[in-house]
Design an enzyme around this catalytic site. Structure first.
Site, PDB file in Angstrom:
ATOM      1  N   GLY A   1      10.188  -3.972  -4.962  1.00 41.01           N
ATOM      2  CA  GLY A   1      11.401  -3.977  -5.777  1.00 41.01           C
ATOM      3  C   GLY A   1      11.494  -2.746  -6.673  1.00 41.01           C
TER       4      GLY A   1
ATOM      5  CD  GLU B   1       8.690  -5.349  -0.788  1.00 37.67           C
ATOM      6  OE1 GLU B   1       8.189  -4.427  -0.102  1.00 37.67           O
ATOM      7  OE2 GLU B   1       9.500  -5.135  -1.692  1.00 37.67           O
TER       8      GLU B   1
ATOM      9  CD  GLU C   1      13.546  -3.758  -2.246  1.00 37.52           C
ATOM     10  OE1 GLU C   1      12.847  -4.462  -3.003  1.00 37.52           O
ATOM     11  OE2 GLU C   1      14.133  -4.206  -1.247  1.00 37.52           O
TER      12      GLU C   1
ATOM     13  CB  ALA D   1       9.742  -8.853  -7.154  1.00 37.50           C
TER      14      ALA D   1
HETATM   15  N1  3HC Z   1       3.789  -9.157  -9.942  1.00 39.47           N
HETATM   16  C1  3HC Z   1       3.012  -9.761 -10.849  1.00 39.47           C
HETATM   17  N2  3HC Z   1       1.798  -9.310 -11.228  1.00 39.47           N
HETATM   18  C2  3HC Z   1       1.354  -8.202 -10.626  1.00 39.47           C
HETATM   19  C3  3HC Z   1       2.091  -7.525  -9.651  1.00 39.47           C
HETATM   20  C4  3HC Z   1       3.373  -8.046  -9.309  1.00 39.47           C
HETATM   21  N3  3HC Z   1       4.154  -7.449  -8.407  1.00 39.47           N
HETATM   22  N4  3HC Z   1       1.391  -6.452  -9.235  1.00 39.47           N
HETATM   23  C5  3HC Z   1       0.252  -6.450  -9.934  1.00 39.47           C
HETATM   24  N5  3HC Z   1       0.217  -7.522 -10.772  1.00 39.47           N
HETATM   25  C6  3HC Z   1      -0.848  -7.850 -11.710  1.00 39.47           C
HETATM   26  C7  3HC Z   1      -2.145  -8.193 -11.024  1.00 39.47           C
HETATM   27  O1  3HC Z   1      -2.183  -9.548 -10.679  1.00 39.47           O
HETATM   28  C8  3HC Z   1      -3.168  -7.830 -12.059  1.00 39.47           C
HETATM   29  O2  3HC Z   1      -3.197  -8.887 -12.977  1.00 39.47           O
HETATM   30  P1  3HC Z   1      -4.577  -9.260 -13.724  1.00 39.47           P
HETATM   31  O3  3HC Z   1      -4.975  -8.020 -14.464  1.00 39.47           O
HETATM   32  O4  3HC Z   1      -4.182 -10.400 -14.582  1.00 39.47           O
HETATM   33  O5  3HC Z   1      -5.530  -9.627 -12.629  1.00 39.47           O
HETATM   34  C9  3HC Z   1      -2.540  -6.626 -12.766  1.00 39.47           C
HETATM   35  O6  3HC Z   1      -1.157  -6.668 -12.427  1.00 39.47           O
HETATM   36  C10 3HC Z   1      -3.082  -5.293 -12.325  1.00 39.47           C
HETATM   37  O7  3HC Z   1      -3.049  -5.242 -10.917  1.00 39.47           O
HETATM   38  P2  3HC Z   1      -4.252  -4.613 -10.072  1.00 39.47           P
HETATM   39  O8  3HC Z   1      -5.541  -5.168 -10.546  1.00 39.47           O
HETATM   40  O9  3HC Z   1      -3.883  -4.788  -8.647  1.00 39.47           O
HETATM   41  O10 3HC Z   1      -4.163  -3.080 -10.523  1.00 39.47           O
HETATM   42  P3  3HC Z   1      -4.330  -1.773  -9.655  1.00 39.47           P
HETATM   43  O11 3HC Z   1      -4.135  -0.651 -10.595  1.00 39.47           O
HETATM   44  O12 3HC Z   1      -5.556  -1.851  -8.830  1.00 39.47           O
HETATM   45  O13 3HC Z   1      -3.104  -1.777  -8.604  1.00 39.47           O
HETATM   46  C11 3HC Z   1      -0.831  -1.970  -7.877  1.00 39.47           C
HETATM   47  C12 3HC Z   1      -1.791  -1.672  -9.044  1.00 39.47           C
HETATM   48  C13 3HC Z   1      -0.977  -0.890  -6.794  1.00 39.47           C
HETATM   49  C14 3HC Z   1       0.550  -1.965  -8.403  1.00 39.47           C
HETATM   50  C15 3HC Z   1      -1.193  -3.327  -7.251  1.00 39.47           C
HETATM   51  O14 3HC Z   1      -1.268  -4.287  -8.289  1.00 39.47           O
HETATM   52  C16 3HC Z   1      -0.208  -3.849  -6.244  1.00 39.47           C
HETATM   53  O15 3HC Z   1      -0.278  -3.466  -5.093  1.00 39.47           O
HETATM   54  N6  3HC Z   1       0.690  -4.757  -6.671  1.00 39.47           N
HETATM   55  C17 3HC Z   1       1.597  -5.463  -5.792  1.00 39.47           C
HETATM   56  C18 3HC Z   1       2.734  -4.610  -5.383  1.00 39.47           C
HETATM   57  C19 3HC Z   1       3.674  -5.404  -4.539  1.00 39.47           C
HETATM   58  O16 3HC Z   1       3.303  -6.146  -3.661  1.00 39.47           O
HETATM   59  N7  3HC Z   1       4.957  -5.226  -4.802  1.00 39.47           N
HETATM   60  C20 3HC Z   1       5.981  -5.911  -4.081  1.00 39.47           C
HETATM   61  C21 3HC Z   1       6.268  -7.202  -4.748  1.00 39.47           C
HETATM   62  S1  3HC Z   1       7.384  -8.201  -3.844  1.00 39.47           S
HETATM   63  C22 3HC Z   1       8.868  -7.504  -4.130  1.00 39.47           C
HETATM   64  O17 3HC Z   1       8.971  -6.526  -4.797  1.00 39.47           O
HETATM   65  C23 3HC Z   1      10.016  -8.242  -3.525  1.00 39.47           C
HETATM   66  C24 3HC Z   1      11.262  -7.422  -3.605  1.00 39.47           C
HETATM   67  O18 3HC Z   1      11.429  -6.733  -2.413  1.00 39.47           O
HETATM   68  C25 3HC Z   1      12.457  -8.259  -3.856  1.00 39.47           C
END
Ligand code: 3HC
Ligand code: NAI
Length: 692
Positions: A105, A128, A108, A66
């Site tokens: 997500g 998450e 998912e 998400a």
């Molecule tokens: N939403 C918004 N922005 C995100 C994001 C997300 N889920 N994931 C990454 N970004 C952004 C980062 O803030 C960063 O922004 P910036 O360049 O402006 O600083 C950019 O994307 C690149 O991210 P990273 O620097 O972390 O890049 P990496 O290549 O090192 O890592 C990644 C990539 C493994 C995808 C890592 O970003 C990550 O772990 N992201 C989060 C994943 C996550 O937590 N997903 C679950 C979200 S909650 C959800 O899905 C709820 C659902 O169940 C309903």
């Protein structure tokens, strides 16, 4: 090819419709992405030429989750569930084609496709929990239906990214396709599904894996028990576990409802808000306003470390682990031998636990060159000094280094407190000098305080920031001041802890309050662990502090079974009646009237001055932003991530409330509590630290 919207295309290749998503950086499920996906699937389903649909992403990854930046804001466009329903109920088979990381997500969405294919380098996970949440789009209900309850519990509570091969083995991916050939591989797979008349698999309809765990609550109890220490204080792991229980015990749609309820509970709470803040704060820390991303960096191919003590050994291991050769220098042969021995023993212990092969141990040790001769550092690109914390010795080392190191080499010090500008001034190249402050144990702790001197060059800073990533650390840039950011703030807490035990509390009261707050241990347990006699000189001791008195009584901490606490043979601590007596005596001699001290006062006295000191650090420009201070505390001192760091926590408590208490303490307890000008100003203007 038809563009559905700015981020989504639909191409029809023969009988396969290919939905391509391109929303950098990570294809997160923002409103425009959800809208594009819904539109693309509706169009593909309506197109009679399309018999099967492939969902694939451009850029570095499949959907990574998400869009966290949208959390807490009003939703626009189709919901994620609308998108998922369109995919899952498609009358045509849908194949998710995965590269990079299918996370949260994103996974998912893949789980509502009828099939999933991936390249070998792909990973899948439900992370998450790391932002204080749970998979809120059916992940907790679908995952155990594929991988079973035990693996699902592990995945949702650890947030681990499972590599493609393992994901394939556990049935999460149906097929692995050739690296670099995902699109063609996925289309071919879709055609195979059509040719073989394979069914429209819906994960929601699988039941054998969850039924296997029905009526066995002991599975969950055992899991909770085994992880109790790891989950302490966190709400999200428990809610994740409850969701998996719901998957086992409830019909699918009821389980989804329970998942939603538990998701919302977390989403509206302060823990997830803190953890989401930390997610972005970590990434923000890498950004330095006057050192742009394209600043050239110095290649680091060979590292030198001076001093093979507690820190030098751990520091060296970071580079050896990253495959970078290290030359380690000592003043005395026995210290060199001991230091190298400790490194080897650490690796051997990891190997014993099965986390390293013996071959890896030898490879790493093979990259280490021990030497007694500083000349051996002549060809190093980076040299890190970790000798005794004495200015005179550091100056001597840097003067020598200046004569030996090649031009352009980075000269770093691991000093905890000393003035880096003063050290740099002993060289003819202060622009090459920087502080690299590792935390003990240096091969484990994630924090690296990168200390910028007055003259430190931008290339040197950029290199240090990049290097922190290479060795798996999180680098935070700070300025020169006594103790930099972390230890400077720690000193506030330590001082109050010492005062509190004279005024009426006992060490175990202070420790308990801070432990219950979520810190790994309190200051007195910490002292016992480190050794009370660190820096204690028997020749100069004068019973001037409780610690000195304890050392004089040969109470040296855990190492000899007695310190602030008494220890049994298993190192279990219990409050010491002897120490209680010492403290009462000590207070009496100084005519300190002991009184009842509440837990609330302990917390306020120990933590509010830290927030205040953080404000001073900001005001003096020693940290770039408040969130950097929080990252220091979370990664260097075990501040509970669900409380977001001292500055975030301070705002949660209320800066006005903290200021009022600081003023009250200032009036009764003196200048240690003088409020910072920044705190005064922010409260007067009704602002927060981000406006500082
Ligand atoms: N939403 C918004 N922005 C995100 C994001 C997300 N889920 N994931 C990454 N970004 C952004 C980062 O803030 C960063 O922004 P910036 O360049 O402006 O600083 C950019 O994307 C690149 O991210 P990273 O620097 O972390 O890049 P990496 O290549 O090192 O890592 C990644 C990539 C493994 C995808 C890592 O970003 C990550 O772990 N992201 C989060 C994943 C996550 O937590 N997903 C679950 C979200 S909650 C959800 O899905 C709820 C659902 O169940 C309903
Ligand atoms: P230590 O006492 O364990 O190790 C220092 C080593 O340096 C000793 O082995 C000594 O023989 C060697 N040494 C002294 N002078 C030398 C010289 N001229 N040339 C080569 N080797 C020499 O000390 P520790 O704990 O490793 O600390 C080192 C530095 O790291 C200090 O500046 C300290 O403040 C800092 N530091 C320590 C932390 C800790 O928790 N121990 C945490 C972060 C920083």
């Amino acid at each position: 090819m038809a563009a559905i919207n700015a981020v989504t295309d639909l191409t029809v290749e023969g009988d396969v419709g290919v939905v391509t998503l391109n929303s950098p950086p990570v294809n997160a499920l923002s409103a425009v992405v959800r809208e594009g996906l819904k539109g693309a699937f509706d169009a593909a389903i309506a197109d009679p030429a399309v018999k099967a649909i492939v969902l694939i992403c451009d850029g570095k990854t499949f959907i990574a989750g998400a869009d966290i930046t949208e959390f807490g804001k009003a939703m626009t466009g189709p919901s994620l569930q609308d998108v998922q329903n369109a995919i899952e109920n498609s009358p045509k088979p849908v194949v998710a084609a995965i590269h990079g990381t299918a996370l949260g997500g994103g996974l998912e969405v893949a789980l509502v496709a009828h099939y999933r294919v991936a390249v070998p380098s792909a990973k899948a996970g439900l992370p998450e929990v790391n932002i204080g949440l749970l998979p809120g789009a059916g992940g907790t209900q679908r995952l155990p239906r594929i991988v079973g309850v035990e693996k699902a519990l592990e995945m949702v509570t650890s947030g681990q990214h499972v590599p493609a091969k393992a994901a394939h083995a556990m049935g999460l991916f149906d097929e692995l396709v050739e690296e670099g050939n995902l699109r063609a591989g996925a289309i071919a797979f879709a055609r195979k599904v059509l040719a073989e008349g394979r069914p429209l698999n819906k994960v929601r309809e699988l039941s054998d894996k969850v039924e296997a765990a029905r009526g066995k609550p002991e599975i969950f109890e055992a899991f909770r028990k085994a992880n109790a220490k790891k989950f302490r204080g966190f709400m999200a792991p428990e809610n994740n576990i409850k969701c998996i229980e719901a998957a086992v015990n409830l019909p699918f749609d009821e389980g989804l409802k329970e998942e939603r309820r538990l998701f919302m509970e977390l989403m509206t709470g302060s823990q997830s808000a803190a953890q989401r803040y930390v997610f972005f704060a970590e990434r923000q820390a890498a950004k330095i306003p006057d050192v742009p991303d394209d600043t050239p960096t110095i290649p680091i191919k060979k590292v030198g470390v001076i001093g093979a003590g507690t820190m030098g050994g751990g520091i060296s291991m970071n580079f050896l682990n990253a495959g970078i050769p290290v030359t380690i220098i000592e003043a005395k042969p026995e210290n060199l031998e001991r230091g190298v021995g400790v490194i080897r023993k650490n690796y051997e212990n990891t190997a014993k636990k099965g986390r390293l092969t013996q071959d890896d141990v030898e490879k790493r040790m093979g990259l280490l060159t021990p030497s007694m001769d500083m000349e051996a550092l002549a060809d190093c690109d980076l040299i890190i000094e970790a000798v005794f914390e004495l200015m005179e010795i550091k100056k001597e080392v840097f003067t020598k280094l200046d004569a030996i190191a090649k031009p352009g080499a980075i000269l770093a010090t691991n000093t905890s407190y000393l003035n880096i500008d003063e050290i740099a001034a002993t060289t003819k190249r202060p622009e090459s000098v920087i502080g690299l402050h590792f935390f003990s144990p240096a091969n484990v702790m994630r924090l690296l305080e990168i200390v910028r001197g007055d003259k430190t060059g931008k290339e040197v800073i950029a290199t240090a920031m990049k290097l922190s990533k290479t060795i798996g650390k999180i680098g935070v840039l700070v300025g020169v001041c006594h103790g930099f950011v972390g230890n400077r703030m720690l000193a506030q807490r330590q001082r109050e802890a010492q005062k509190l035990i004279l005024e009426g509390a006992m060490p175990w009261d202070v420790d308990r309050v801070l432990y219950d707050f979520g810190l790994p241990m309190g200051p007195f347990a910490m002292s016992d662990l480190a050794g009370l006699d660190i820096g204690w000189d028997p020749a100069k001791t004068s019973s001037s502090t409780v610690r000195e008195v304890l050392c004089e009584m040969d109470r040296r901490g855990q190492k000899n079974g007695k310190g602030f606490y008494d220890y049994d043979e298993n190192r279990n601590a219990s409050p010491s009646p002897v120490v209680e007596e010492v403290i009462r005596d000590f207070a009496e001699k100084r005519q300190i009237q002991r009184r009842e001290i509440s837990d609330q006062e302990i917390l306020e006295r120990c933590l509010y001055p830290m927030v205040n000191e953080g404000a001073k650090i900001l005001e003096e420009g020693k940290a770039i932003r408040a969130s950097d201070i929080d990252i220091v505390w979370i990664n260097g001192y075990g501040w509970p991530v669900y409380r977001g760091g001292p500055m975030f926590w301070g705002e949660l408590v209320g800066l006005d409330k903290i200021l009022a208490k600081m003023r009250e303490f200032h009036a009764t307890l003196g200048d240690d509590f003088k409020p910072s000008a920044l705190l005064e100003r922010l409260v007067a203007e009704g602002k927060g630290f981000k406006d500082a």
